[in-house]
Design a protein around this motif. Structure first.
Motif: not given
Length: 154
Positions: A26-31, A61-76
């Protein structure tokens, strides 16, 4: 031929800290936002009422983050599965996971198979699904549905 019944369990999702998620990359960013839920044990019965399959430690585990400037949401969807004296067919039917916000269905996620090569042994399974940011934000539960399927008994 024996068959498993379709069965369902509900996994409540709650906001959580992004701790213990290193193995997901998981890329951890402020958001970054995380929602988690868990069911410890879940049984899928055969049509005759006997236990046909066991699921253990279902973790959502549901995750919302930003990777390489692109927001995304995934469910594991992670769990261990045990073929309780039943052998899965070569082309199994898998499971369905349905995200909800209250009574409103948001998204249906499905897998066409489980990793269950032999009966009478526990196997870890991990699946990941992309969902919309809006669905992530609203989701408060996930229904895990083990689909009906024919099996062979030992």
């Amino acid at each position: 031929m024996p068959a498993l019944q379709e069965t369902r369990t509900v996994v409540a999702l709650a906001p959580a800290k992004p701790a213990g998620l290193a193995d997901l990359g998981l890329p951890l960013v402020d958001s970054t936002a995380v929602k988690k839920g868990r069911v410890h044990e879940y049984l899928q019965l055969l049509t005759d009422g006997k236990i046909g399959r066991r699921f253990q430690d279902i973790r959502i585990i549901a995750l919302k983050t930003v990777e390489a400037g692109v927001p995304s949401a995934k469910v594991f969807v992670q769990f261990e599965v045990f073929g309780d004296n039943t052998a899965a067919p070569t082309n199994g039917v898998g499971f369905e996971a349905v995200l909800f916000a209250g009574e409103q269905q948001l998204a249906s996620l499905s897998s066409s198979s489980l990793f269950l090569p032999y009966a009478n042994f526990w196997y870890p399974n991990r699946f990941v699904f992309e969902v919309s940011i809006a669905d992530f934000d609203q989701a408060d539960r996930l229904d895990f549905i083990a689909k009906a399927e024919e099996v062979r008994t030992l």
